[in-house]
Design a protein around this motif. Structure first.
Motif, PDB file in Angstrom:
ATOM      1  N   PHE A 158       0.628  -1.482   0.062  1.00  0.00           N
ATOM      2  CA  PHE A 158       0.064   0.247   0.075  1.00  0.00           C
ATOM      3  C   PHE A 158       1.079   1.352   0.088  1.00  0.00           C
ATOM      4  O   PHE A 158       0.830   2.216  -0.379  1.00  0.00           O
ATOM      5  CB  PHE A 158      -0.668  -0.315   0.992  1.00  0.00           C
ATOM      6  N   GLY A 159       1.884   1.332   1.221  1.00  0.00           N
ATOM      7  CA  GLY A 159       2.555   2.834   0.978  1.00  0.00           C
ATOM      8  C   GLY A 159       3.172   3.034  -0.285  1.00  0.00           C
ATOM      9  O   GLY A 159       3.341   4.062  -0.871  1.00  0.00           O
ATOM     10  N   ARG A 160       3.773   1.496  -0.804  1.00  0.00           N
ATOM     11  CA  ARG A 160       4.868   2.089  -2.004  1.00  0.00           C
ATOM     12  C   ARG A 160       4.328   2.109  -3.218  1.00  0.00           C
ATOM     13  O   ARG A 160       4.029   2.743  -3.661  1.00  0.00           O
ATOM     14  CB  ARG A 160       5.363   0.601  -2.487  1.00  0.00           C
ATOM     15  N   THR A 161       2.373   1.382  -3.063  1.00  0.00           N
ATOM     16  CA  THR A 161       2.192   1.524  -4.536  1.00  0.00           C
ATOM     17  C   THR A 161       1.457   3.805  -4.343  1.00  0.00           C
ATOM     18  O   THR A 161       1.465   4.269  -5.170  1.00  0.00           O
ATOM     19  CB  THR A 161       0.860   0.737  -4.219  1.00  0.00           C
ATOM     20  N   PHE A 162       1.097   3.418  -3.101  1.00  0.00           N
ATOM     21  CA  PHE A 162       0.637   4.747  -2.450  1.00  0.00           C
ATOM     22  C   PHE A 162       0.985   6.254  -3.039  1.00  0.00           C
ATOM     23  O   PHE A 162       1.172   6.954  -3.550  1.00  0.00           O
ATOM     24  CB  PHE A 162       0.570   5.047  -1.567  1.00  0.00           C
ATOM     25  N   ARG A 163       3.081   5.539  -2.901  1.00  0.00           N
ATOM     26  CA  ARG A 163       4.071   6.512  -2.533  1.00  0.00           C
ATOM     27  C   ARG A 163       4.213   6.932  -4.779  1.00  0.00           C
ATOM     28  O   ARG A 163       4.099   8.129  -5.245  1.00  0.00           O
ATOM     29  CB  ARG A 163       5.455   6.568  -2.264  1.00  0.00           C
ATOM     30  N   ASP A 164       4.256   5.276  -5.134  1.00  0.00           N
ATOM     31  CA  ASP A 164       4.377   5.801  -6.657  1.00  0.00           C
ATOM     32  C   ASP A 164       3.578   7.227  -7.335  1.00  0.00           C
ATOM     33  O   ASP A 164       3.534   7.311  -8.345  1.00  0.00           O
ATOM     34  CB  ASP A 164       4.270   3.918  -6.973  1.00  0.00           C
ATOM     35  N   VAL A 165       2.344   6.324  -6.697  1.00  0.00           N
ATOM     36  CA  VAL A 165       0.877   7.366  -7.614  1.00  0.00           C
ATOM     37  C   VAL A 165       0.919   8.716  -7.312  1.00  0.00           C
ATOM     38  O   VAL A 165       0.559   9.699  -8.031  1.00  0.00           O
ATOM     39  CB  VAL A 165      -0.292   6.071  -7.061  1.00  0.00           C
ATOM     40  N   THR A 166       0.587   8.568  -6.011  1.00  0.00           N
ATOM     41  CA  THR A 166       0.949  10.322  -5.777  1.00  0.00           C
ATOM     42  C   THR A 166       1.900  11.025  -5.482  1.00  0.00           C
ATOM     43  O   THR A 166       1.569  11.836  -5.071  1.00  0.00           O
ATOM     44  CB  THR A 166       0.094  10.121  -4.375  1.00  0.00           C
ATOM     45  N   GLY A 167       3.324  10.325  -5.090  1.00  0.00           N
ATOM     46  CA  GLY A 167       4.173  11.563  -4.812  1.00  0.00           C
ATOM     47  C   GLY A 167       4.521  11.492  -3.521  1.00  0.00           C
ATOM     48  O   GLY A 167       5.182  12.615  -3.313  1.00  0.00           O
ATOM     49  N   GLU A 168       3.485  10.925  -2.506  1.00  0.00           N
ATOM     50  CA  GLU A 168       3.657  11.387  -0.934  1.00  0.00           C
ATOM     51  C   GLU A 168       3.529  10.138  -0.723  1.00  0.00           C
ATOM     52  O   GLU A 168       2.518   8.971  -1.087  1.00  0.00           O
ATOM     53  CB  GLU A 168       2.875  12.718  -0.795  1.00  0.00           C
ATOM     54  N   SER A 169       3.900  10.126   0.486  1.00  0.00           N
ATOM     55  CA  SER A 169       3.749   8.886   1.746  1.00  0.00           C
ATOM     56  C   SER A 169       2.348   9.294   2.199  1.00  0.00           C
ATOM     57  O   SER A 169       1.415  10.378   2.037  1.00  0.00           O
ATOM     58  CB  SER A 169       4.428   8.808   3.052  1.00  0.00           C
ATOM     59  N   PRO A 170       1.595   8.027   2.371  1.00  0.00           N
ATOM     60  CA  PRO A 170       0.488   8.632   2.974  1.00  0.00           C
ATOM     61  C   PRO A 170       0.009   9.391   4.593  1.00  0.00           C
ATOM     62  O   PRO A 170      -0.802   9.846   4.720  1.00  0.00           O
ATOM     63  CB  PRO A 170      -0.265   6.795   3.435  1.00  0.00           C
ATOM     64  N   GLY A 171       1.169   9.251   5.040  1.00  0.00           N
ATOM     65  CA  GLY A 171       1.124   9.958   6.255  1.00  0.00           C
ATOM     66  C   GLY A 171       1.440  11.563   5.942  1.00  0.00           C
ATOM     67  O   GLY A 171       0.544  12.356   6.085  1.00  0.00           O
ATOM     68  N   ALA A 172       2.239  11.900   4.939  1.00  0.00           N
ATOM     69  CA  ALA A 172       2.299  12.905   4.315  1.00  0.00           C
ATOM     70  C   ALA A 172       0.694  13.831   3.698  1.00  0.00           C
ATOM     71  O   ALA A 172       0.072  15.039   4.338  1.00  0.00           O
ATOM     72  CB  ALA A 172       3.551  13.304   3.916  1.00  0.00           C
ATOM     73  N   ILE A 173       0.460  12.748   2.877  1.00  0.00           N
ATOM     74  CA  ILE A 173      -0.896  13.152   2.456  1.00  0.00           C
ATOM     75  C   ILE A 173      -1.926  13.444   3.952  1.00  0.00           C
ATOM     76  O   ILE A 173      -2.664  14.812   3.662  1.00  0.00           O
ATOM     77  CB  ILE A 173      -1.731  12.220   1.522  1.00  0.00           C
ATOM     78  N   ARG A 174      -2.005  12.975   4.497  1.00  0.00           N
ATOM     79  CA  ARG A 174      -3.051  13.143   5.816  1.00  0.00           C
ATOM     80  C   ARG A 174      -2.857  14.128   6.429  1.00  0.00           C
ATOM     81  O   ARG A 174      -3.696  15.455   6.300  1.00  0.00           O
ATOM     82  CB  ARG A 174      -2.208  12.010   6.928  1.00  0.00           C
ATOM     83  N   THR A 175      -1.461  14.964   6.010  1.00  0.00           N
ATOM     84  CA  THR A 175      -0.870  15.905   7.185  1.00  0.00           C
ATOM     85  C   THR A 175      -1.708  17.409   5.956  1.00  0.00           C
ATOM     86  O   THR A 175      -2.212  18.049   6.546  1.00  0.00           O
ATOM     87  CB  THR A 175       0.549  15.853   7.531  1.00  0.00           C
ATOM     88  N   ARG A 176      -1.347  16.694   5.220  1.00  0.00           N
ATOM     89  CA  ARG A 176      -1.430  18.458   3.712  1.00  0.00           C
ATOM     90  C   ARG A 176      -3.339  18.228   4.415  1.00  0.00           C
ATOM     91  O   ARG A 176      -3.864  19.199   3.593  1.00  0.00           O
ATOM     92  CB  ARG A 176      -0.797  17.667   2.861  1.00  0.00           C
ATOM     93  N   ALA A 177      -4.223  16.788   3.944  1.00  0.00           N
ATOM     94  CA  ALA A 177      -5.196  17.819   3.827  1.00  0.00           C
ATOM     95  C   ALA A 177      -6.140  18.171   5.097  1.00  0.00           C
ATOM     96  O   ALA A 177      -6.794  18.299   4.426  1.00  0.00           O
ATOM     97  CB  ALA A 177      -5.920  15.567   3.293  1.00  0.00           C
ATOM     98  N   ARG A 178      -5.504  17.092   6.219  1.00  0.00           N
ATOM     99  CA  ARG A 178      -6.024  17.993   6.682  1.00  0.00           C
ATOM    100  C   ARG A 178      -5.854  19.657   7.555  1.00  0.00           C
ATOM    101  O   ARG A 178      -6.803  20.290   8.342  1.00  0.00           O
ATOM    102  CB  ARG A 178      -5.465  17.678   8.916  1.00  0.00           C
TER     103      ARG A 178
END
Lengths: 135, 189
Positions: free
Chosen positions: B123-143
Motif C-alpha cells: 500500500f505505502g509503496r503504491t501510494f507513493r508511486d501514484v501520488t508522489g507522497e506517503s500516506p502520512g504526508a497526504i493526511r497531514t496536508r489534507a487536514r
C-alpha cells in the motif's frame, strides 16, 4: 412557474427501451411522444414535477449524421454523459422497489452528508445519483 | 441498430462472438469506433470496480461481468477508458484511501486493508508511486487544507466540518451529568 427550464434531454440507445425503463421502473409518465418519419420526440415527466420534462432522444439522422450519432452512442454506453440526480423521499425504499424491478444499481444506499444516496444506470448507460430529500 | 440489447442478461456470460466481431472493426480507430454494445458491457465492469474497489478484480472476473473473453476485455477496456483495468482499480483505491486519510481517524494500516491491499508495504509503496507522497504526508496536508474548503459544495464541506467524535462524547457526558443535578449522588459529591 412560468419561466425556466422545461425540457432537458438524454441520449438513449433505444427510445422504446428507454420509455419502458423510465415509465415502468422509475414511475415517470409519458408527456409527449410524437413521430415524424424516423424522428421521434419523446419526453417523460416525473408525476410530482409537472413543469419539467425529461427528453429521451436517440442520436441519429436526420438531426445528426451517422458518424456523430455513433460517437454519441459510444459516449452514452461508456457512461461519459453528465451526471443526473433524482430526488426521492426514501432512498432505501426506492432502492428496494427498483431493484426488484431489475434496475441496474451501481451503488447501494449509503448514509453520508446528512442524507442517503444510491446510484443506478438506465439501460443506455446514463448514470443517476438517487438522493434522499433532506427534511 | 446495435441497440437491441437485453440488460437482464448482463451478469451472465454473453455471446462474446457477436460483440468481438462487432468491435473488431473499430480497434484501430478512436473510442467512438468501439461498439456501444461492448462499451455498455465494459462500463458494467468499471461500475463494479467502483462499487467494490476493495475487492479483488482479476481480469477473469471482470471479463465475466462484461461477458467477453479475457484478452478481449483487457484490450477493449483500455481502449474505452484510457487505462488498463488494474490501473483503473488502483486509482480508485488510492482515491478512496486518500478520502479515508482525510476524513477518518483510521490508522494507515486499517486504511490499507479497508481499501483492498494485502500488505501495508504494498500500500505505502503504491501510494507513493501514484501520488508522489506517503500516506502520512497526504493526511497531514489534507487536514491542514481543510479550512480552504470554501469553494467545495455544501454537502462536502458540512461533512468535512463535522465535529470530532471526542466532542460528541464529552457533550454526551455533560448531558448525563446535567441530568443528575439534584440527584442523591450529586449531593454526596
Amino acid at each position: 412557474m412560468s419561466q425556466g427550464v422545461e425540457v432537458v434531454g438524454l441520449y438513449v440507445r433505444d427510445q422504446e427501451e428507454a420509455r419502458a425503463f423510465y415509465v415502468e421502473k422509475l414511475g415517470f409518465r409519458v408527456h409527449t411522444d410524437v413521430r415524424n418519419g424516423d424522428y421521434r420526440w419523446l419526453t417523460v415527466q416525473h408525476p410530482d414535477q409537472p413543469s419539467f420534462q425529461l427528453g429521451l432522444f436517440a442520436p441519429g439522422p436526420p438531426v445528426l449524421d451517422a458518424a456523430t450519432a455513433q460517437t454519441l452512442r459510444a459516449m452514452v454506453a461508456k457512461g461519459a454523459m453528465p451526471p443526473l440526480v433524482l430526488v426521492v423521499d426514501d432512498c432505501r425504499a426506492a432502492y428496494d422497489r427498483m431493484r426488484v424491478q431489475g434496475v441496474e444499481f451501481t451503488q447501494e444506499p449509503v448514509d453520508r452528508f446528512g442524507t442517503v444516496d444510491a446510484g443506478f444506470r438506465d439501460p443506455s448507460g446514463n448514470g443517476w445519483k438517487m438522493i434522499q430529500a433532506r427534511r | 441498430m446495435p441497440s437491441k440489447v437485453h440488460p437482464a442478461r448482463s451478469e451472465r456470460p454473453a455471446p462474446a462472438g457477436r460483440v468481438r466481431r462487432a468491435a473488431g472493426a473499430g480497434t484501430s480507430g478512436g473510442p467512438a469506433s468501439q461498439d456501444p454494445v461492448l462499451l455498455r458491457r465494459l462500463l458494467r465492469a468499471k461500475d463494479r470496480m467502483d462499487a467494490g474497489s476493495h475487492e479483488e478484480w482479476p481480469v477473469r472476473r471482470l471479463a465475466r461481468v462484461s461477458g467477453v473473453s479475457e484478452a478481449h476485455f483487457a484490450r477493449s477496456f483500455k481502449q474505452a477508458f484510457g487505462v488498463p483495468p488494474h490501473r483503473y482499480l488502483l486509482t480508485r483505491r488510492i482515491e478512496r484511501a486518500t478520502a479515508l486519510l482525510r476524513d477518518t481517524d483510521l490508522s494507515i494500516t486499517e486504511i490499507a486493508f479497508h481499501t483492498g491491499w494485502e500488505s501495508l508495504g504494498t500500500f505505502g509503496r503504491t501510494f507513493r508511486d501514484v501520488t508522489g507522497e506517503s500516506p502520512g504526508a497526504i493526511r497531514t496536508r489534507a487536514r491542514a487544507a481543510a479550512h480552504e474548503l470554501g469553494r467545495v459544495p455544501v454537502c462536502v464541506v458540512s461533512a468535512a466540518h463535522r465535529p470530532d467524535l471526542t466532542i460528541a462524547v464529552s457533550e454526551k457526558r455533560r448531558r448525563v451529568a446535567g441530568g443528575m443535578i439534584g440527584s442523591p449522588r450529586e449531593e454526596v459529591r
